[in-house]
Motif scaffolding. Structure first.
Motif, PDB file in Angstrom:
ATOM      1  N   GLY B  22      42.566  51.328  45.352  1.00 16.87           N
ATOM      2  CA  GLY B  22      42.607  51.252  43.896  1.00 16.87           C
ATOM      3  C   GLY B  22      41.383  50.621  43.274  1.00 16.87           C
ATOM      4  N   THR B  23      40.505  50.071  44.131  1.00 14.48           N
ATOM      5  CA  THR B  23      39.291  49.449  43.594  1.00 14.48           C
ATOM      6  C   THR B  23      38.035  50.139  44.097  1.00 14.48           C
ATOM      7  N   PHE B  24      38.215  51.142  44.952  1.00 12.01           N
ATOM      8  CA  PHE B  24      37.038  51.707  45.612  1.00 12.01           C
ATOM      9  C   PHE B  24      37.078  53.228  45.602  1.00 12.01           C
ATOM     10  N   GLY B  25      37.938  53.796  44.750  1.00 19.74           N
ATOM     11  CA  GLY B  25      38.045  55.250  44.660  1.00 19.74           C
ATOM     12  C   GLY B  25      38.307  55.854  46.022  1.00 19.74           C
ATOM     13  N   LYS B  45      42.286  55.264  47.455  1.00 20.90           N
ATOM     14  CA  LYS B  45      43.236  55.035  46.362  1.00 20.90           C
ATOM     15  C   LYS B  45      44.655  55.527  46.677  1.00 20.90           C
ATOM     16  N   THR B 266      39.100  43.716  43.436  1.00 16.53           N
ATOM     17  CA  THR B 266      38.587  43.736  42.068  1.00 16.53           C
ATOM     18  C   THR B 266      37.103  43.403  41.964  1.00 16.53           C
TER      19      THR B 266
END
Lengths: 253, 303
Positions: B22-25, B45, B266
């Motif tokens: 979810g933070t690194f595609g 993700k 994040t």
């Protein structure tokens, strides 16, 4: 990048000029940068700022900033010599019509600090052989910025809400819209203004591109926070935008 | 140069530094900024069986030293991942781990089966902890019985390394951890985001379209660190620690608390190549203290 100049414009704005050590990458009008505001402990995320102008001769990038919160006030406090960490260039940019396009009468409508990307766009359009027109709106004459720079690239019309400069009222009320039939509109500014412009464009059947500023975290299409609902579903404003043709948007206009 | 290799179940990582789902595609979004193949692994993700549009905008609110998100597992579905993304990722010289989510036991199982068919995906991370979806997600992760049920079902169909991602929004995370371990999880990753909210005082409205969302960033680190330490004492399977890690010092703290590997989440948004600095920093730390293998650090906290 290094700060070369940071000029206050009236009380609420600043023009930040930055120089890269190496050559600046190719950038398109409408693209933006993500600024890492390291000097302000209250600020965590980077801040997306649109590219105001690129001065190729001086290898400089210009950012026009309105001081609205902690981060922008911290940016206004930068001094020449300070080093900033930027991600750039990000986003898609405005459509640059081809030299041979039959759409000749272009109007660039900006409101408040949303005029920022239109200077770079105007320069590029003029370089392509167009004579762009700018319609710039603000609350008062002190909020109308950089007019001399805009005048270098085309004809400038202005409105202010208090009538202190140009025609009194909103951009969509300016008399030029009644006198001239434009072929293509570009707009950037507060969302209510852009929606009014989009409404005008849709009713007059004029193609129109808007630049959105949805709040974002990463700026590179990874976090999926800045999405806009479009005809293709939720898409990231940072990578699929920030510029959208109004045909793609699901605005109720 | 210390030996940075670590093992998570049957999964071998070249170093303990990975990036959080979810933070690194899909990883490739970051390839312009860094050499993503230097990472120990990339948790891509959240993927669900069917495509999901996610929650309406606005989905994000900045907080002191962190942010809230309410993305709601927007993704194009398992088939899209298999057809359009996997071919691009399978040649990468790092571990690609798919975060699998669902709204029912059946949809978790069906999604895990689809990913199991992909030979170059060595592990999945079972997401029973997303706070931003109405059905499924965290609903399975906030009770030991719910966690046990979904882990048991997925374990039956998934032969490779099964990592279960835990929610911090529980009274006692070790109960959930033990339940997942008992049903055959190979590893646990913790923590997912903490449920929070943000209000616009001027408008008297919530900032997020969903009212509540998941808090992440440096502000959650003391909590995630505490939960890793507690869980390390409760289970035998390896733990992957995450929650607010932004530099090598944070990462070492998680290893000392009991993590075998870590995820950067994040902070990728702030500094896209932060994870590589963390790898270098861990290596320098090991050299400075004469540590030959980074695995010696796991749980080496002295109390």
């Amino acid at each position: 990048m290094k700060v070369t100049e940071n000029a206050n414009l009236h009380d609420n704005y600043c023009l930040l000029k930055l120089r890269a050590d190496g050559a600046l990458p190719e950038m398109r009008p409408g693209q933006f940068v993500q600024v890492w505001v390291t000097h302000s402990p209250a600020v965590f995320l980077r801040r997306p700022i649109s590219i105001h102008y690129v001065d190729r001769e001086r290898n400089e990038l210009w950012l026009l900033i309105q001081k609205v919160g902690e981060a922008t006030r911290a940016m206004a406090a930068y001094s020449p010599g300070d080093t900033l960490n930027l991600l750039l260039p990000l986003g898609n940019g405005f459509t640059i019509l081809s030299k041979t396009s039959d759409k000749r009468k272009l109007l660039l409508i900006g409101g408040g600090v949303g005029i920022a990307p239109l200077l770079f766009l105007g320069e590029r359009l003029q370089a392509e052989g167009f004579a762009p027109n700018f319609l710039l709106g603000a609350r008062t004459k002190d909020d109308l910025l950089q007019l001399e720079d805009f005048q270098r690239f085309g004809t400038v019309y202005t409105t202010t809400e208090d009538g202190s400069q140009g025609e009194k009222g909103y951009v969509t009320q300016h008399s030029i819209l009644g006198k001239t039939r434009f072929d293509y509109l570009y707009t950037c500014g507060p969302k209510p203004m852009m929606m009014a412009v989009a409404r005008y464009a849709a009713s007059a059947l004029i193609p129109c591109e808007v630049s959105l500023e949805n709040t974002m975290a990463c700026g590179i299409g990874a976090c999926l926070c800045c999405v806009e609902n479009t005809t293709q579903g939720h898409v990231c404003v940072c990578t699929e935008g920030p510029v959208f043709n109004i045909d793609k948007l699901k605005w109720l206009i | 140069m210390a030996d940075l290799r670590v093992n998570i179940g049957k999964l071998s990582l070249k170093n303990p530094v990975t990036t959080a789902s979810g933070t690194f595609g899909y990883g490739t979004e970051y390839a312009d900024f860094m050499d993503i193949e230097r990472l120990g692994g990339i948790f891509v993700k959240g993927t669900t069986l069917e495509a999901r549009e996610g929650n309406p905008y606005p989905r994000m609110a900045e907080t002191p030293a962190g942010m809230l998100n309410a993305v709601g597992l927007q993704n194009k579905g398992a088939e899209y991942f298999t057809d359009a993304i996997y071919p691009k990722l399978k040649e990468l010289d790092t571990n690609i781990i798919v975060n699998v989510s669902g709204s029912s036991i059946d949809s978790y199982v069906a999604c895990a089966e689809k990913i199991a068919a992909l030979g170059k995906i060595p592990a999945i991370e079972l997401n029973i902890s997303c706070p931003n979806v109405k059905k499924g997600g965290m609903a399975f992760g906030v009770s030991a019985a719910g966690a046990a049920e979904v882990v048991r079902a997925v374990r039956k169909v998934y032969p490779r390394t099964l990592i279960v991602k835990l929610s911090p929004n529980v009274t006692d995370i070790t109960e959930i951890a033990k339940a997942a371990e008992a049903e055959g999880a190979d590893s646990l990753s913790l923590i997912n985001t903490l449920l929070g909210m943000a209000i616009d005082a001027g408008k008297r409205k919530p900032i997020l379209s969903t009212v509540t969302g998941g808090l992440s960033g440096p502000c959650v680190k003391p909590i995630s660190l505490r939960m890793v330490w507690q869980t390390y004492q409760a289970v035998k399977i390896p733990i992957i620690g995450l929650g607010g890690i932004s530099n090598w010092r944070d990462a070492v703290e998680f290893l000392l608390a009991g993590a075998a590997a870590i995820q950067i989440g994040t902070y990728n948004f702030i500094d896209p190549s932060a994870s590589l600095d963390v790898i270098d920093g861990i290596n320098a730390y090991c050299d400075e203290y004469g540590i030959k293998s980074v695995s010696e650090l796991s749980g080496a906290l002295e109390i």
